[in-house]
Design an enzyme around this catalytic site. Structure first.
Site, PDB file in Angstrom:
ATOM      1  CE1 TYR A  56      -3.087  -2.974   0.256  1.00 50.24           C
ATOM      2  CE2 TYR A  56      -3.393  -2.534   2.587  1.00 50.24           C
ATOM      3  CZ  TYR A  56      -3.683  -3.283   1.462  1.00 50.24           C
ATOM      4  OH  TYR A  56      -4.549  -4.335   1.552  1.00 50.24           O
ATOM      5  CG  LEU A 203     -18.882  -0.976   4.439  1.00 52.61           C
ATOM      6  CD1 LEU A 203     -18.640   0.378   5.067  1.00 52.61           C
ATOM      7  CD2 LEU A 203     -20.257  -1.510   4.826  1.00 52.61           C
TER       8      LEU A 203
END
Length: 323
Positions: A56, A203
């Site tokens: 990341y 989500l």
């Protein structure tokens, strides 16, 4: 905040994915102070499970997490990942023992800690037998650098092979109301072996919050602009999911995100989703999902929601999944 067990590792039932603080999403990397405030608020609220990875950024997200937990390391359960960055010069995924040994020392340094609570293989390396990779990880456990080991996006067969070498605490994969793939093979295997499941993107990469109905407002570099589920007719078709979840959210007096997370938590013990956010208000909203109890009828209706149209990743990324 209630807790659950990932193969013997105790974590908060809802965690915090930190990837979007540094990379891939709209607004990533713009306000580090806000991201650190969000991590601090998470710890204050008992959301102790923090998820990052060396890729990341690369590297900058681990550094951010390290700065955020400085002075509060004992309050956090830190998970990070290796294998998508090669330190040996080998092309492609690299889960060779030599790469693992270099990767773990770099992650420890960036995180400012002497141990990693949960260390994942980010993607299965087809060029290295899983037994060899897990053998190297078991040596890190013995050395005290790693407390628990995990796999990400591994097939049920690979999980079984890995677990036979050293206990696997958790498997991370996408699981949500719009991605039900783990139910076919991975989740039953984890149940049988006593391994926890960590759903990432619970989500739907922000879709299940109801905030994304068009691509308007997303940065040009936001990876969702090329994701099959957010493009073309698929996005339009997937809006029906929001309509169905909205009806139940209205009944429950909850937000769409809270219903999506409450549904995941209702799937049983040993499931610990890691919704990502940079914002304190979103964190608090997600954390509150732990207190929502959906009725049997609401769960039945949610179980009947048809998963999303479109592959969950672009073709090259799908090729690295379920190996």
């Amino acid at each position: 905040m209630r807790v659950t067990s990932l193969g013997g590792a105790e974590v908060s039932r809802i965690g915090l994915g930190t990837m979007g603080m540094s990379a891939f999403y709209t607004g990533a990397g713009r306000d580090e102070a806000e991201s650190i405030r969000t991590v601090h608020r998470a710890l204050d609220l008992g959301v102790t499970h923090l998820d990052t990875a060396e890729v990341y950024g690369p590297y900058v997200n681990e550094e951010l997490v390290g700065r955020a937990v400085k002075g509060r390391r004992d309050e956090a359960f830190i998970a990070t990942k290796f294998g998508l960055v090669s330190h040996t010069g080998r092309p492609g995924p690299d889960s060779t023992p030599a790469n693992i040994r270099t990767a773990v020392d770099g992650s420890l340094r960036r995180l400012g800690t002497d141990h990693i609570d949960l260390y994942y293989q980010h993607r299965v390396d087809p060029g290295t037998p899983i037994e060899e990779t897990v053998g190297a990880l078991s040596e890190l456990v013995a050395a005290g650098k790693v407390r628990h080991i995990g796999l990400s996006e591994a097939s049920a067969a690979t999980v079984r092979r890995a677990h036979a070498v050293h206990p696997v605490a958790a498997v991370q994969t996408e699981y949500s109301l719009w991605t039900r793939d783990p139910e076919a093979g991975v989740l039953p295997t984890l149940r049988a072996l006593g391994i926890g499941l960590v759903p990432y993107s619970p989500l739907g990469h922000g879709f299940l919050t109801g905030a994304i109905r068009t691509l308007d407002g997303l940065d040009a570099t936001d990876w969702r602009r090329t994701n099959p589920r957010f493009t073309g007719e698929n996005l339009t078709r997937n809006l029906r999911i929001l309509d169905e979840v909205t009806e139940i959210a209205d009944e429950a007096g909850a937000t769409l995100a809270q219903v999506a997370l409450a549904w995941l938590l209702a799937q049983g013990d040993g499931i610990a989703p890691i919704p990502g956010t940079r914002r304190v208000d979103r964190l608090e909203e997600n954390r509150a999902a732990d207190g929502i109890r959906l009725t049997a009828d609401q769960l039945t209706r949610l179980n009947q929601v048809t998963p999303a149209s479109g592959e969950r990743h672009a073709e090259p990324d799908m090729a690295a999944i379920d190996r």
